[in-house]
Design a protein around this motif. Structure first.
Motif, PDB file in Angstrom:
ATOM      1  N   TYR A 181       0.831  -1.205   0.000  1.00 39.71           N
ATOM      2  CA  TYR A 181       0.000   0.000   0.000  1.00 39.71           C
ATOM      3  C   TYR A 181       0.869   1.259   0.000  1.00 39.71           C
ATOM      4  O   TYR A 181       2.048   1.231   0.357  1.00 39.71           O
ATOM      5  N   ASP A 182       0.259   2.379  -0.396  1.00 40.64           N
ATOM      6  CA  ASP A 182       0.965   3.661  -0.428  1.00 40.64           C
ATOM      7  C   ASP A 182       0.999   4.266   0.970  1.00 40.64           C
ATOM      8  O   ASP A 182       0.384   5.303   1.249  1.00 40.64           O
ATOM      9  N   LEU A 183       1.723   3.610   1.850  1.00 45.36           N
ATOM     10  CA  LEU A 183       1.831   4.020   3.237  1.00 45.36           C
ATOM     11  C   LEU A 183       3.296   4.141   3.606  1.00 45.36           C
ATOM     12  O   LEU A 183       4.146   3.437   3.058  1.00 45.36           O
ATOM     13  N   GLU A 184       3.591   5.016   4.550  1.00 44.31           N
ATOM     14  CA  GLU A 184       4.928   5.044   5.137  1.00 44.31           C
ATOM     15  C   GLU A 184       4.872   4.250   6.440  1.00 44.31           C
ATOM     16  O   GLU A 184       4.004   4.478   7.287  1.00 44.31           O
ATOM     17  N   LEU A 185       5.802   3.330   6.604  1.00 44.13           N
ATOM     18  CA  LEU A 185       5.822   2.477   7.781  1.00 44.13           C
ATOM     19  C   LEU A 185       7.005   2.834   8.660  1.00 44.13           C
ATOM     20  O   LEU A 185       8.145   2.869   8.195  1.00 44.13           O
ATOM     21  N   VAL A 186       6.726   3.108   9.935  1.00 42.90           N
ATOM     22  CA  VAL A 186       7.784   3.362  10.902  1.00 42.90           C
ATOM     23  C   VAL A 186       7.672   2.310  12.004  1.00 42.90           C
ATOM     24  O   VAL A 186       6.593   1.777  12.270  1.00 42.90           O
ATOM     25  N   LEU A 187       8.806   2.007  12.615  1.00 38.85           N
ATOM     26  CA  LEU A 187       8.852   0.919  13.589  1.00 38.85           C
ATOM     27  C   LEU A 187       9.592   1.349  14.837  1.00 38.85           C
ATOM     28  O   LEU A 187      10.669   1.950  14.762  1.00 38.85           O
ATOM     29  N   TYR A 188       9.022   0.991  15.993  1.00 39.17           N
ATOM     30  CA  TYR A 188       9.769   1.064  17.253  1.00 39.17           C
ATOM     31  C   TYR A 188       9.949  -0.346  17.779  1.00 39.17           C
ATOM     32  O   TYR A 188       8.968  -1.064  18.031  1.00 39.17           O
TER      33      TYR A 188
END
Length: 339
Positions: A181-188
């Motif tokens: 998908y056209d999403l930005e994914l960030v992770l902690y």
């Protein structure tokens, strides 16, 4: 050469057996295991057939409702060599006495992660689209035209930021499913290196930054002393107005009182499948708030999805019977950072 069938005792809530093991699964289980009794055990202390079966059992096939396997149980089970858990976490089931005796342990956490991840992805997409709010408003103006495109000009999934808290098995599957998908994914995740995050296709950030930049904050961390209330009043305050918190992990990860206050103000939205306490009191505002989707811990295996857990457990017993190591082993040293 015929497969050796280890003696196996089923331990779980009695009403669960027909839902976990349909006729086909029961046949497959009997092909690889010698079932000690047609009933199931939910109390190892009962005398009679259950005690006799426990004394002969080489494997315990467990699921929800199984009693803990402690030193007293092990003393009554001298032949026991393995516990195959047809569910996720084994922390309430497998005690230190099991590890000390060298009991092999397997669980179906990988199988149970599939529906949780699918549920989460569905909620991410629906939340950004503001489907729950649209449904309520459409109901309120029934029969009348309304400019929904103007009213919801802020809605949609294009280039939204989704923050994943915890690169757990479920967290990784969520990342994988959201990648197209056209999403930005960030992770902690304090255990995930920058190199590994790059391989996952996510941008690693601190938890405070994740709360600040995300349109969706999705929780997939384990329940540990150090993760208790990790999403507290201060971090909820960091979340941008209109952001959505999704919790399919454990209720203890969130300060319930602080979250309730934020949601009652209308500043945030939430999809809550797990709570603390597990069943909220009847007077909790979370049942009625229009910006809250509250479900009773059903993101995991539900209905026919339990058959996936059974399949996983049966495959593990077949591997054991063939002298192979478990495909989904649980190791004692991993328990301090896993669910």
């Amino acid at each position: 050469m015929s497969l050796r069938r280890p003696r196996t005792l089923l331990a779980m809530s009695p009403e669960l057996r027909p839902r976990l093991l349909d006729a086909a699964a029961d046949r497959r289980l009997r092909e690889v295991a010698l079932i000690e009794t047609d009933s199931v055990v939910d109390d190892f202390g009962r005398p009679g057939a259950a005690a006799a079966a426990l004394a002969e059992a080489e494997i315990l096939l467990t699921c929800w409702g199984a009693p803990a396997v402690d030193a007293r149980v092990l003393a009554a089970a001298p032949r026991l060599r393995a516990v195959v858990h047809a569910a996720g976490s084994v922390k309430q089931l497998v005690t230190a006495a099991c590890w000390d005796r060298g009991i092999a342990v397997s669980c179906a956490a990988a199988a149970n992660s599939a529906p949780v991840a699918e549920y989460t992805v569905a909620m991410v997409l629906l939340s950004n689209k503001r489907v729950m709010q649209l449904r309520e408003e459409y109901r309120s103006v029934r029969g009348r035209r309304h400019d929904w495109h103007q009213r919801y000009a802020h809605a949609g999934n294009y280039r939204r930021t989704v923050g994943v808290v915890g690169a757990s098995r479920i967290g990784r599957r969520v990342i994988e499913l959201l990648r197209p998908y056209d999403l930005e994914l960030v992770l902690y995740d304090p255990y995930t290196s920058a190199e590994e995050a790059a391989r996952l296709g996510v941008r690693p950030v601190g938890l405070d930054e994740l709360c600040r930049v995300s349109d969706i904050v999705s929780l997939h961390a384990p329940e540990l002393p150090r993760t208790r209330a990790m999403i507290d009043r201060r971090r909820l305050g960091l979340m941008r107005e209109g952001a959505t918190l999704i919790n399919t992990a454990r209720g203890s990860l969130v300060d319930t009182e602080a979250l309730t206050d934020e949601l009652a103000s209308g500043r945030l939205h939430a999809v809550i499948d797990v709570t603390e306490p597990e069943v909220l009191p009847a007077e909790s505002p979370l049942y009625d708030l229009p910006n809250v989707l509250l479900t009773p811990h059903v993101a995991g295996s539900l209905g026919n999805e339990l058959h996936r857990l059974a399949d996983s457990a049966i495959q593990e017993i077949a591997r054991y019977a063939a002298g192979l190591p478990f495909a989904h082993p649980v190791h004692r040293e991993d328990l301090d950072r896993t669910a």
